[in-house]
Scaffold this motif. Structure first.
Motif, PDB file in Angstrom:
ATOM      1  N   LEU A  65       0.705  -1.241   0.051  1.00 59.23           N
ATOM      2  CA  LEU A  65      -0.028  -0.112  -0.116  1.00 59.23           C
ATOM      3  C   LEU A  65       0.757   1.270   0.109  1.00 59.23           C
ATOM      4  O   LEU A  65       0.431   2.181  -0.645  1.00 59.23           O
ATOM      5  CB  LEU A  65      -1.083  -0.191   1.125  1.00 59.23           C
ATOM      6  N   ARG A  66       1.854   1.213   0.545  1.00 63.30           N
ATOM      7  CA  ARG A  66       2.794   2.431   0.697  1.00 63.30           C
ATOM      8  C   ARG A  66       3.085   3.516  -0.462  1.00 63.30           C
ATOM      9  O   ARG A  66       2.882   4.457  -0.452  1.00 63.30           O
ATOM     10  CB  ARG A  66       4.012   2.119   1.428  1.00 63.30           C
ATOM     11  N   PRO A  67       3.299   2.683  -1.588  1.00 64.56           N
ATOM     12  CA  PRO A  67       3.583   3.360  -2.966  1.00 64.56           C
ATOM     13  C   PRO A  67       2.334   4.611  -3.189  1.00 64.56           C
ATOM     14  O   PRO A  67       2.470   5.387  -3.764  1.00 64.56           O
ATOM     15  CB  PRO A  67       3.995   2.776  -3.935  1.00 64.56           C
ATOM     16  N   GLY A  68       1.235   4.142  -2.785  1.00 65.92           N
ATOM     17  CA  GLY A  68      -0.027   4.669  -3.154  1.00 65.92           C
ATOM     18  C   GLY A  68      -0.636   4.215  -4.414  1.00 65.92           C
ATOM     19  O   GLY A  68       0.073   3.709  -5.457  1.00 65.92           O
ATOM     20  N   LEU A 111      -5.487  -7.656  12.499  1.00 72.11           N
ATOM     21  CA  LEU A 111      -4.642  -7.622  11.099  1.00 72.11           C
ATOM     22  C   LEU A 111      -4.760  -6.135  10.896  1.00 72.11           C
ATOM     23  O   LEU A 111      -3.925  -5.865  10.195  1.00 72.11           O
ATOM     24  CB  LEU A 111      -5.553  -8.467  10.072  1.00 72.11           C
ATOM     25  N   ILE A 112      -6.117  -5.592  10.765  1.00 77.18           N
ATOM     26  CA  ILE A 112      -6.259  -4.199  10.095  1.00 77.18           C
ATOM     27  C   ILE A 112      -5.338  -3.234  11.010  1.00 77.18           C
ATOM     28  O   ILE A 112      -4.719  -2.357  10.394  1.00 77.18           O
ATOM     29  CB  ILE A 112      -7.654  -3.669  10.156  1.00 77.18           C
ATOM     30  N   ASP A 113      -5.344  -3.533  12.221  1.00 77.22           N
ATOM     31  CA  ASP A 113      -4.487  -2.595  13.042  1.00 77.22           C
ATOM     32  C   ASP A 113      -2.951  -2.736  12.695  1.00 77.22           C
ATOM     33  O   ASP A 113      -2.289  -1.825  12.806  1.00 77.22           O
ATOM     34  CB  ASP A 113      -4.583  -2.748  14.569  1.00 77.22           C
ATOM     35  N   ARG A 114      -2.454  -4.061  12.637  1.00 81.66           N
ATOM     36  CA  ARG A 114      -1.120  -4.348  12.288  1.00 81.66           C
ATOM     37  C   ARG A 114      -0.788  -3.452  10.729  1.00 81.66           C
ATOM     38  O   ARG A 114       0.098  -2.878  10.664  1.00 81.66           O
ATOM     39  CB  ARG A 114      -0.990  -5.587  12.009  1.00 81.66           C
ATOM     40  N   ILE A 115      -1.797  -3.727   9.685  1.00 80.34           N
ATOM     41  CA  ILE A 115      -1.362  -2.973   8.594  1.00 80.34           C
ATOM     42  C   ILE A 115      -1.260  -1.509   8.869  1.00 80.34           C
ATOM     43  O   ILE A 115      -0.477  -0.707   8.398  1.00 80.34           O
ATOM     44  CB  ILE A 115      -2.526  -3.121   7.582  1.00 80.34           C
ATOM     45  N   ALA A 116      -2.285  -0.770   9.809  1.00 83.48           N
ATOM     46  CA  ALA A 116      -2.107   0.561   9.758  1.00 83.48           C
ATOM     47  C   ALA A 116      -0.935   1.117  10.643  1.00 83.48           C
ATOM     48  O   ALA A 116      -0.453   1.902   9.997  1.00 83.48           O
ATOM     49  CB  ALA A 116      -3.318   0.870  10.607  1.00 83.48           C
ATOM     50  N   GLN A 117      -0.468   0.278  11.614  1.00 77.48           N
ATOM     51  CA  GLN A 117       0.621   0.597  12.177  1.00 77.48           C
ATOM     52  C   GLN A 117       1.734   0.194  11.428  1.00 77.48           C
ATOM     53  O   GLN A 117       2.829   1.081  11.663  1.00 77.48           O
ATOM     54  CB  GLN A 117       0.750  -0.397  13.585  1.00 77.48           C
ATOM     55  N   ALA A 118       1.918  -0.391  10.479  1.00 77.47           N
ATOM     56  CA  ALA A 118       2.934  -0.665   9.776  1.00 77.47           C
ATOM     57  C   ALA A 118       3.212   0.312   8.428  1.00 77.47           C
ATOM     58  O   ALA A 118       4.128   0.688   7.666  1.00 77.47           O
ATOM     59  CB  ALA A 118       3.016  -1.939   9.004  1.00 77.47           C
ATOM     60  N   LEU A 119       2.084   1.253   8.196  1.00 78.44           N
ATOM     61  CA  LEU A 119       2.105   1.891   7.076  1.00 78.44           C
ATOM     62  C   LEU A 119       2.743   3.238   7.372  1.00 78.44           C
ATOM     63  O   LEU A 119       2.717   3.714   8.685  1.00 78.44           O
ATOM     64  CB  LEU A 119       0.595   2.521   6.663  1.00 78.44           C
ATOM     65  N   ALA A 124     -10.329   2.835   2.159  1.00 82.30           N
ATOM     66  CA  ALA A 124     -10.197   4.173   2.742  1.00 82.30           C
ATOM     67  C   ALA A 124      -8.909   4.491   2.750  1.00 82.30           C
ATOM     68  O   ALA A 124      -8.671   5.637   3.015  1.00 82.30           O
ATOM     69  CB  ALA A 124     -10.664   3.842   4.423  1.00 82.30           C
ATOM     70  N   ARG A 125      -7.754   3.781   2.446  1.00 80.72           N
ATOM     71  CA  ARG A 125      -6.336   4.097   2.590  1.00 80.72           C
ATOM     72  C   ARG A 125      -5.741   4.360   1.280  1.00 80.72           C
ATOM     73  O   ARG A 125      -4.697   4.163   1.015  1.00 80.72           O
ATOM     74  CB  ARG A 125      -5.592   2.887   3.163  1.00 80.72           C
ATOM     75  N   GLY A 126      -6.733   4.359   0.350  1.00 76.45           N
ATOM     76  CA  GLY A 126      -6.418   4.918  -0.944  1.00 76.45           C
ATOM     77  C   GLY A 126      -6.163   3.761  -1.962  1.00 76.45           C
ATOM     78  O   GLY A 126      -5.692   4.291  -3.133  1.00 76.45           O
ATOM     79  N   ALA A 127      -6.407   2.746  -1.582  1.00 77.02           N
ATOM     80  CA  ALA A 127      -6.169   1.590  -2.851  1.00 77.02           C
ATOM     81  C   ALA A 127      -7.292   1.514  -3.662  1.00 77.02           C
ATOM     82  O   ALA A 127      -8.571   1.895  -3.485  1.00 77.02           O
ATOM     83  CB  ALA A 127      -6.082   0.221  -2.012  1.00 77.02           C
ATOM     84  N   THR A 128      -7.205   1.166  -5.071  1.00 78.03           N
ATOM     85  CA  THR A 128      -8.111   0.886  -5.875  1.00 78.03           C
ATOM     86  C   THR A 128      -8.578  -0.551  -6.007  1.00 78.03           C
ATOM     87  O   THR A 128      -7.929  -1.338  -6.288  1.00 78.03           O
ATOM     88  CB  THR A 128      -7.702   1.293  -7.344  1.00 78.03           C
ATOM     89  N   LEU A 129      -9.872  -1.020  -5.724  1.00 78.20           N
ATOM     90  CA  LEU A 129     -10.597  -2.108  -5.533  1.00 78.20           C
ATOM     91  C   LEU A 129     -10.887  -2.491  -6.999  1.00 78.20           C
ATOM     92  O   LEU A 129     -11.926  -1.862  -7.455  1.00 78.20           O
ATOM     93  CB  LEU A 129     -11.466  -2.247  -4.520  1.00 78.20           C
ATOM     94  N   LEU A 130     -10.224  -3.458  -7.634  1.00 74.90           N
ATOM     95  CA  LEU A 130     -10.825  -3.871  -9.053  1.00 74.90           C
ATOM     96  C   LEU A 130     -11.987  -4.965  -9.038  1.00 74.90           C
ATOM     97  O   LEU A 130     -11.870  -5.621  -8.100  1.00 74.90           O
ATOM     98  CB  LEU A 130      -9.467  -4.538  -9.618  1.00 74.90           C
TER      99      LEU A 130
END
Length: 271
Positions: A113-116, A263-271, A143-149
């Protein structure tokens, strides 16, 4: 008074500690002593060793993966009982291995997700259980800017020997297989192959054949797998699947809430 297994985490915002999540996984049977029998696990390990397509999830393997190899792998990655003489009765998933894999999945998703502008496909072959995790992940990613295909929506094919026509259907950007009136369980990699022929994402979050086909196509793929579904673990061992989380994939959907929140908290903390 004995509380129901989900009572400690009645709200989606309550992030459990690692110890709390471990206890919850064991209480609900997501890990620990699981409902999947030893006989069923070993039967599926034999089937993968024999290269039964139903159990390969669309993956091909460079290693031999004998029955003994698969059992050894599953003991290492999922924590099933390693003793080959244990042939019936109870089997296990190690909750520590589950949490380790959840954390690894969170880190890999955050990295993607980091590159946007990350393009993501989310899919599940187990809508009666794992759908709830995938729906929450899809909302978070968007919500974090990813595009869901949502490629190949309504693509259909005849599945299996009974001539049933099934099609890809999306529910809130999560792909599943439908027979028209119901959402169905599937191991089949064919729907994901059809999706990838139309559009290739940067990341796939999935399970079963949806994950296997994506990993086989060289796409960054993280997924969930039960102890009787060894293909994704073999795919991870060969570098085709980035992370596979071992868990019982069909407990009551609400029981997955603490794992999903963690899991979602882990992702958010790692961003």
């Amino acid at each position: 008074m004995t509380l129901p297994p989900h009572a400690a985490f009645a709200t989606a915002s309550a992030v459990p500690s690692r110890a709390e999540l471990r206890d919850h996984l064991v209480r609900t049977g997501i890990a620990g002593d699981i409902a999947t029998t030893r006989e069923n696990n070993l039967d599926h390990y034999r089937s993968l060793a024999l290269r039964d397509p139903h159990y390969m999830f669309g993956l091909t393997f460079s290693e031999e993966w004998t029955y003994a190899d698969v059992l050894e792998l599953m003991a290492k990655k999922a924590g099933v009982i390693a003793d080959p003489a244990h042939r019936q009765g109870q089997d296990t998933i190690d909750p520590e291995r589950t949490i380790d894999a959840v954390e690894a999945m969170g880190d890999r998703v955050a990295e993607a997700l980091r590159p946007g502008g990350t393009r993501v496909i989310v899919a599940t072959g187990h809508p009666t259980g794992l759908l709830t995790i995938h729906l929450a992940l899809a909302r978070f990613l968007e919500a974090r800017g990813a595009t869901l295909l949502s490629p190949a929506e309504d693509w259909s094919y005849v599945s299996g020997g009974l001539g049933r026509r099934r099609k890809i259907r999306y529910l809130d950007d999560v792909a599943m297989l439908s027979d028209g009136g119901t959402l169905v369980h599937t191991h089949d990699p064919a729907p994901m192959r059809a999706m990838l022929a139309e559009e290739r994402p940067d990341l796939v979050i999935a399970d079963h054949g949806w994950a296997g086909a994506a990993g086989e196509a060289g796409i960054e793929t993280v997924g969930f797998a039960d102890s009787n579904d060894p293909a994704l673990f073999a795919g991870e061992a060969e570098g085709k699947i980035a992370v596979t989380v071992p868990l019982d994939d069909n407990v009551l959907p609400r029981y997955y809430r603490p794992l999903t929140t963690y899991l979602i908290d882990r992702i958010a903390q790692a961003l």
